[in-house]
Design a protein around this motif. Sequence first.
Motif, PDB file in Angstrom:
ATOM      1  N   PHE A  12     -26.975  25.920 -17.625  1.00  0.00           N
ATOM      2  CA  PHE A  12     -25.865  26.106 -16.930  1.00  0.00           C
ATOM      3  C   PHE A  12     -25.233  27.425 -17.760  1.00  0.00           C
ATOM      4  CE2 PHE A  12     -21.258  26.249 -16.598  1.00  0.00           C
ATOM      5  CZ  PHE A  12     -20.762  26.241 -15.572  1.00  0.00           C
ATOM      6  N   SER A  13     -25.281  27.532 -18.963  1.00  0.00           N
ATOM      7  CA  SER A  13     -24.785  28.768 -19.562  1.00  0.00           C
ATOM      8  C   SER A  13     -25.380  29.925 -19.413  1.00  0.00           C
ATOM      9  CB  SER A  13     -24.619  28.185 -21.213  1.00  0.00           C
ATOM     10  OG  SER A  13     -24.037  29.454 -21.971  1.00  0.00           O
ATOM     11  N   ARG A  14     -26.857  29.813 -19.534  1.00  0.00           N
ATOM     12  CA  ARG A  14     -27.655  31.089 -19.005  1.00  0.00           C
ATOM     13  C   ARG A  14     -27.305  31.397 -17.817  1.00  0.00           C
ATOM     14  NH1 ARG A  14     -32.683  31.376 -16.337  1.00  0.00           N
ATOM     15  NH2 ARG A  14     -33.855  33.331 -17.252  1.00  0.00           N
ATOM     16  N   GLU A  15     -27.237  30.802 -16.914  1.00  0.00           N
ATOM     17  CA  GLU A  15     -26.907  30.946 -15.278  1.00  0.00           C
ATOM     18  C   GLU A  15     -25.706  31.721 -15.092  1.00  0.00           C
ATOM     19  OE1 GLU A  15     -29.415  30.992 -12.848  1.00  0.00           O
ATOM     20  OE2 GLU A  15     -30.865  30.623 -14.710  1.00  0.00           O
ATOM     21  N   PHE A  16     -24.557  30.913 -15.734  1.00  0.00           N
ATOM     22  CA  PHE A  16     -23.237  31.412 -15.467  1.00  0.00           C
ATOM     23  C   PHE A  16     -22.978  32.513 -16.391  1.00  0.00           C
ATOM     24  CE2 PHE A  16     -18.560  30.643 -15.502  1.00  0.00           C
ATOM     25  CZ  PHE A  16     -18.368  30.396 -14.127  1.00  0.00           C
ATOM     26  N   LYS A  17     -23.470  32.714 -17.356  1.00  0.00           N
ATOM     27  CA  LYS A  17     -22.976  34.114 -18.215  1.00  0.00           C
ATOM     28  C   LYS A  17     -23.011  35.653 -17.414  1.00  0.00           C
ATOM     29  CE  LYS A  17     -22.981  32.310 -22.886  1.00  0.00           C
ATOM     30  NZ  LYS A  17     -23.984  32.333 -23.989  1.00  0.00           N
ATOM     31  N   PRO A  18     -24.130  35.965 -16.691  1.00  0.00           N
ATOM     32  CA  PRO A  18     -24.201  36.894 -15.885  1.00  0.00           C
ATOM     33  C   PRO A  18     -22.930  37.016 -14.933  1.00  0.00           C
ATOM     34  CG  PRO A  18     -26.362  36.091 -16.204  1.00  0.00           C
ATOM     35  CD  PRO A  18     -25.337  35.012 -16.627  1.00  0.00           C
ATOM     36  N   LEU A  98     -32.834  22.391 -12.959  1.00  0.00           N
ATOM     37  CA  LEU A  98     -32.565  22.290 -11.426  1.00  0.00           C
ATOM     38  C   LEU A  98     -31.148  21.946 -11.474  1.00  0.00           C
ATOM     39  CD1 LEU A  98     -33.122  21.914  -8.385  1.00  0.00           C
ATOM     40  CD2 LEU A  98     -33.548  19.277  -8.938  1.00  0.00           C
ATOM     41  N   VAL A  99     -30.434  21.016 -12.020  1.00  0.00           N
ATOM     42  CA  VAL A  99     -29.155  20.511 -12.033  1.00  0.00           C
ATOM     43  C   VAL A  99     -28.390  21.695 -12.902  1.00  0.00           C
ATOM     44  CG1 VAL A  99     -27.449  19.032 -13.058  1.00  0.00           C
ATOM     45  CG2 VAL A  99     -29.710  18.057 -12.317  1.00  0.00           C
ATOM     46  N   GLY A 100     -28.557  22.425 -13.785  1.00  0.00           N
ATOM     47  CA  GLY A 100     -27.858  23.328 -14.492  1.00  0.00           C
ATOM     48  C   GLY A 100     -27.710  24.551 -13.429  1.00  0.00           C
ATOM     49  N   ARG A 101     -28.751  24.962 -12.622  1.00  0.00           N
ATOM     50  CA  ARG A 101     -28.683  25.870 -11.568  1.00  0.00           C
ATOM     51  C   ARG A 101     -27.779  25.758 -10.552  1.00  0.00           C
ATOM     52  NH1 ARG A 101     -32.557  30.189 -11.423  1.00  0.00           N
ATOM     53  NH2 ARG A 101     -33.968  30.058 -13.375  1.00  0.00           N
ATOM     54  N   ALA A 102     -27.871  24.301 -10.110  1.00  0.00           N
ATOM     55  CA  ALA A 102     -26.902  23.773  -8.989  1.00  0.00           C
ATOM     56  C   ALA A 102     -25.523  23.801  -9.523  1.00  0.00           C
ATOM     57  CB  ALA A 102     -27.512  22.442  -8.467  1.00  0.00           C
ATOM     58  N   MET A 103     -25.288  23.416 -10.854  1.00  0.00           N
ATOM     59  CA  MET A 103     -23.808  23.413 -11.153  1.00  0.00           C
ATOM     60  C   MET A 103     -23.386  24.812 -11.290  1.00  0.00           C
ATOM     61  SD  MET A 103     -23.802  20.631 -14.215  1.00  0.00           S
ATOM     62  CE  MET A 103     -22.700  21.178 -14.904  1.00  0.00           C
ATOM     63  N   ALA A 148     -30.262  22.665  -4.235  1.00  0.00           N
ATOM     64  CA  ALA A 148     -31.759  22.212  -4.627  1.00  0.00           C
ATOM     65  C   ALA A 148     -32.713  22.488  -3.617  1.00  0.00           C
ATOM     66  CB  ALA A 148     -31.522  20.538  -4.702  1.00  0.00           C
ATOM     67  N   LEU A 149     -32.524  22.212  -2.339  1.00  0.00           N
ATOM     68  CA  LEU A 149     -33.158  22.328  -1.121  1.00  0.00           C
ATOM     69  C   LEU A 149     -33.608  24.034  -1.299  1.00  0.00           C
ATOM     70  CD1 LEU A 149     -31.742  20.202   1.779  1.00  0.00           C
ATOM     71  CD2 LEU A 149     -33.798  19.705   0.288  1.00  0.00           C
ATOM     72  N   SER A 150     -32.632  24.836  -1.684  1.00  0.00           N
ATOM     73  CA  SER A 150     -32.986  26.436  -1.676  1.00  0.00           C
ATOM     74  C   SER A 150     -34.128  26.586  -2.758  1.00  0.00           C
ATOM     75  CB  SER A 150     -31.702  26.986  -1.914  1.00  0.00           C
ATOM     76  OG  SER A 150     -31.961  28.491  -2.042  1.00  0.00           O
TER      77      SER A 150
END
Length: 248
Positions: A12-18, A98-103, A148-150
Amino acid sequence: MTTFLRDTTTVFSREFKPALRNPAALLFEMGQPLLFLFLFGSLLDGAVGSSWQWFVPGILVMMCLTGPMSAGYTLLVELIGGSMERMLVTPLNRTAMLVGRAMKAMIVLLVQAVLIILMAVPLGFELHTAGVLAGLAQLVVFGVGLGALSFVLAIKSFPAGTLFWVVSQSIMFPLLLLSGVLLPLETAPAWLRTIGQVNPVTYIVDAQRSLFAGDLGDPSILYGTASACLIAAAGLYLGNRAMRQGVV
């Protein structure tokens, strides 16, 4: 469980920081919903009763479809670029990926939804706090399933990527138009109303409108919540399986 939570937080941190470094992009993504809100919503004034109570929930569902449904694009880019392959050789739990990205997708959606609601209040939108909170919670469940489907679609589209856009665009607009997001289905031909009844998004739209109107006892809320939960369960199951088996 501790390891899973740690890995989910890491992803989640990796995805959200940008997104934090480029907040202008979040506002830019709201361009189309704002255009619909201020222009289309004004055109509906008086045509569907309390137009803002009717239209704002529809806009939020539309954002939920267009946002999480395109979340798989970032995964597809990483698959093509090879950065996802490097992540897969780490000890990170794949379900946590998966969950971190969805969050991340859902936090972005919630921020945008709150901004839309605040902008609609001066236009005449009546704020029912309990209903709004319950509606946002339902959208989170729905959005997690869509995200998740995406991701599943992105994995299946690798390496060409064409399939992702063909399928996502082919599905998204019929789901929108046949759910009564922009126009009431009550005035549509019988065959369109019949199709709308088998569209799961229709039940979520109806539930959102009941919640945002403060009508917490309406039966549509139960149907909408069930629809959102089923989509979330299917998305997480298929996404988890694709992340474990489909990415090599």
